[in-house]
Scaffold this motif. Sequence first.
Motif, PDB file in Angstrom:
ATOM      1  N   MET A 101      -2.795  15.094   0.877  1.00  0.00           N
ATOM      2  CA  MET A 101      -3.510  13.995   1.523  1.00  0.00           C
ATOM      3  C   MET A 101      -2.747  12.673   1.359  1.00  0.00           C
ATOM      4  O   MET A 101      -2.617  11.895   2.306  1.00  0.00           O
ATOM      5  CB  MET A 101      -4.925  13.856   0.953  1.00  0.00           C
ATOM      6  N   VAL A 102      -2.216  12.448   0.158  1.00  0.00           N
ATOM      7  CA  VAL A 102      -1.447  11.226  -0.090  1.00  0.00           C
ATOM      8  C   VAL A 102      -0.168  11.247   0.739  1.00  0.00           C
ATOM      9  O   VAL A 102       0.204  10.244   1.352  1.00  0.00           O
ATOM     10  CB  VAL A 102      -1.144  11.056  -1.596  1.00  0.00           C
ATOM     11  N   LYS A 103       0.496  12.401   0.797  1.00  0.00           N
ATOM     12  CA  LYS A 103       1.721  12.515   1.592  1.00  0.00           C
ATOM     13  C   LYS A 103       1.439  12.233   3.064  1.00  0.00           C
ATOM     14  O   LYS A 103       2.206  11.519   3.727  1.00  0.00           O
ATOM     15  CB  LYS A 103       2.326  13.907   1.438  1.00  0.00           C
ATOM     16  N   ASP A 104       0.347  12.776   3.588  1.00  0.00           N
ATOM     17  CA  ASP A 104      -0.019  12.528   4.981  1.00  0.00           C
ATOM     18  C   ASP A 104      -0.282  11.049   5.233  1.00  0.00           C
ATOM     19  O   ASP A 104       0.121  10.503   6.265  1.00  0.00           O
ATOM     20  CB  ASP A 104      -1.252  13.347   5.369  1.00  0.00           C
ATOM     21  N   GLU A 105      -0.929  10.383   4.293  1.00  0.00           N
ATOM     22  CA  GLU A 105      -1.200   8.951   4.421  1.00  0.00           C
ATOM     23  C   GLU A 105       0.102   8.147   4.385  1.00  0.00           C
ATOM     24  O   GLU A 105       0.280   7.197   5.140  1.00  0.00           O
ATOM     25  CB  GLU A 105      -2.149   8.495   3.311  1.00  0.00           C
ATOM     26  N   ILE A 106       1.031   8.549   3.523  1.00  0.00           N
ATOM     27  CA  ILE A 106       2.345   7.893   3.465  1.00  0.00           C
ATOM     28  C   ILE A 106       3.049   8.012   4.812  1.00  0.00           C
ATOM     29  O   ILE A 106       3.566   7.030   5.352  1.00  0.00           O
ATOM     30  CB  ILE A 106       3.216   8.494   2.342  1.00  0.00           C
ATOM     31  N   GLU A 107       3.057   9.216   5.359  1.00  0.00           N
ATOM     32  CA  GLU A 107       3.722   9.435   6.649  1.00  0.00           C
ATOM     33  C   GLU A 107       3.052   8.634   7.767  1.00  0.00           C
ATOM     34  O   GLU A 107       3.729   8.073   8.628  1.00  0.00           O
ATOM     35  CB  GLU A 107       3.746  10.928   6.996  1.00  0.00           C
ATOM     36  N   ARG A 108       1.725   8.569   7.746  1.00  0.00           N
ATOM     37  CA  ARG A 108       1.006   7.792   8.757  1.00  0.00           C
ATOM     38  C   ARG A 108       1.376   6.312   8.662  1.00  0.00           C
ATOM     39  O   ARG A 108       1.657   5.660   9.670  1.00  0.00           O
ATOM     40  CB  ARG A 108      -0.501   7.964   8.586  1.00  0.00           C
ATOM     41  N   LEU A 109       1.420   5.790   7.450  1.00  0.00           N
ATOM     42  CA  LEU A 109       1.777   4.381   7.267  1.00  0.00           C
ATOM     43  C   LEU A 109       3.219   4.114   7.662  1.00  0.00           C
ATOM     44  O   LEU A 109       3.515   3.090   8.279  1.00  0.00           O
ATOM     45  CB  LEU A 109       1.545   3.954   5.819  1.00  0.00           C
ATOM     46  N   ARG A 110       4.110   5.015   7.293  1.00  0.00           N
ATOM     47  CA  ARG A 110       5.523   4.842   7.688  1.00  0.00           C
ATOM     48  C   ARG A 110       5.649   4.823   9.207  1.00  0.00           C
ATOM     49  O   ARG A 110       6.426   4.050   9.762  1.00  0.00           O
ATOM     50  CB  ARG A 110       6.379   5.956   7.091  1.00  0.00           C
ATOM     51  N   LEU A 146       0.743  12.669  -8.974  1.00  0.00           N
ATOM     52  CA  LEU A 146       0.148  13.968  -8.646  1.00  0.00           C
ATOM     53  C   LEU A 146       1.186  15.085  -8.749  1.00  0.00           C
ATOM     54  O   LEU A 146       0.878  16.186  -9.200  1.00  0.00           O
ATOM     55  CB  LEU A 146      -0.462  13.932  -7.242  1.00  0.00           C
ATOM     56  N   GLU A 147       2.411  14.787  -8.326  1.00  0.00           N
ATOM     57  CA  GLU A 147       3.486  15.773  -8.430  1.00  0.00           C
ATOM     58  C   GLU A 147       3.714  16.154  -9.897  1.00  0.00           C
ATOM     59  O   GLU A 147       3.858  17.335 -10.227  1.00  0.00           O
ATOM     60  CB  GLU A 147       4.764  15.186  -7.835  1.00  0.00           C
ATOM     61  N   HIS A 188       0.838  -1.199   0.000  1.00  0.00           N
ATOM     62  CA  HIS A 188       0.000   0.000   0.000  1.00  0.00           C
ATOM     63  C   HIS A 188       0.879   1.256   0.000  1.00  0.00           C
ATOM     64  O   HIS A 188       0.588   2.229  -0.692  1.00  0.00           O
ATOM     65  CB  HIS A 188      -0.923  -0.030   1.216  1.00  0.00           C
ATOM     66  N   LEU A 189       1.951   1.211   0.754  1.00  0.00           N
ATOM     67  CA  LEU A 189       2.877   2.337   0.824  1.00  0.00           C
ATOM     68  C   LEU A 189       3.509   2.599  -0.549  1.00  0.00           C
ATOM     69  O   LEU A 189       3.597   3.752  -0.986  1.00  0.00           O
ATOM     70  CB  LEU A 189       3.955   2.046   1.868  1.00  0.00           C
ATOM     71  N   VAL A 190       3.906   1.545  -1.232  1.00  0.00           N
ATOM     72  CA  VAL A 190       4.490   1.686  -2.566  1.00  0.00           C
ATOM     73  C   VAL A 190       3.470   2.306  -3.522  1.00  0.00           C
ATOM     74  O   VAL A 190       3.802   3.200  -4.313  1.00  0.00           O
ATOM     75  CB  VAL A 190       4.983   0.313  -3.092  1.00  0.00           C
ATOM     76  N   GLU A 191       2.230   1.861  -3.449  1.00  0.00           N
ATOM     77  CA  GLU A 191       1.179   2.411  -4.317  1.00  0.00           C
ATOM     78  C   GLU A 191       0.932   3.886  -4.006  1.00  0.00           C
ATOM     79  O   GLU A 191       0.758   4.703  -4.914  1.00  0.00           O
ATOM     80  CB  GLU A 191      -0.114   1.607  -4.158  1.00  0.00           C
ATOM     81  N   LEU A 192       0.923   4.253  -2.738  1.00  0.00           N
ATOM     82  CA  LEU A 192       0.732   5.660  -2.365  1.00  0.00           C
ATOM     83  C   LEU A 192       1.887   6.524  -2.862  1.00  0.00           C
ATOM     84  O   LEU A 192       1.672   7.649  -3.318  1.00  0.00           O
ATOM     85  CB  LEU A 192       0.584   5.794  -0.846  1.00  0.00           C
ATOM     86  N   LEU A 228      -5.177  19.664  -6.960  1.00  0.00           N
ATOM     87  CA  LEU A 228      -4.005  18.793  -7.082  1.00  0.00           C
ATOM     88  C   LEU A 228      -3.116  18.893  -5.848  1.00  0.00           C
ATOM     89  O   LEU A 228      -2.633  17.878  -5.337  1.00  0.00           O
ATOM     90  CB  LEU A 228      -3.204  19.140  -8.343  1.00  0.00           C
ATOM     91  N   LYS A 229      -2.918  20.110  -5.365  1.00  0.00           N
ATOM     92  CA  LYS A 229      -2.108  20.300  -4.156  1.00  0.00           C
ATOM     93  C   LYS A 229      -2.751  19.624  -2.955  1.00  0.00           C
ATOM     94  O   LYS A 229      -2.071  18.987  -2.148  1.00  0.00           O
ATOM     95  CB  LYS A 229      -1.918  21.789  -3.867  1.00  0.00           C
ATOM     96  N   ARG A 230      -4.077  19.749  -2.841  1.00  0.00           N
ATOM     97  CA  ARG A 230      -4.791  19.132  -1.727  1.00  0.00           C
ATOM     98  C   ARG A 230      -4.671  17.609  -1.781  1.00  0.00           C
ATOM     99  O   ARG A 230      -4.365  16.969  -0.772  1.00  0.00           O
ATOM    100  CB  ARG A 230      -6.264  19.538  -1.759  1.00  0.00           C
ATOM    101  N   ARG A 231      -4.874  17.035  -2.966  1.00  0.00           N
ATOM    102  CA  ARG A 231      -4.784  15.582  -3.113  1.00  0.00           C
ATOM    103  C   ARG A 231      -3.370  15.085  -2.834  1.00  0.00           C
ATOM    104  O   ARG A 231      -3.167  14.060  -2.182  1.00  0.00           O
ATOM    105  CB  ARG A 231      -5.231  15.164  -4.513  1.00  0.00           C
ATOM    106  N   LYS A 232      -2.382  15.826  -3.321  1.00  0.00           N
ATOM    107  CA  LYS A 232      -0.986  15.455  -3.102  1.00  0.00           C
ATOM    108  C   LYS A 232      -0.658  15.475  -1.605  1.00  0.00           C
ATOM    109  O   LYS A 232      -0.001  14.565  -1.092  1.00  0.00           O
ATOM    110  CB  LYS A 232      -0.069  16.407  -3.875  1.00  0.00           C
TER     111      LYS A 232
END
Length: 61
Positions: free
Chosen positions: A44-53, A17-18, A6-10, A38-42
Amino acid sequence: MAIQAHLVELERKHKVLENELHEALVHLSTDDLRIAELKRRKLMVKDEIERLRHTVGETVH
């Protein structure tokens, strides 16, 4: 490991998005709302990556 996949996919989504954001910023005709979305979605994905990490890091210790 499902979380790792999931982390790799995010991370892939974040890169897409970048690239989309970069293209939108290069074209002056791009709507400001599109850029903001686009900035908002990017972000959100970054926050999810950090949460998973963080979650993966906690399970390792």
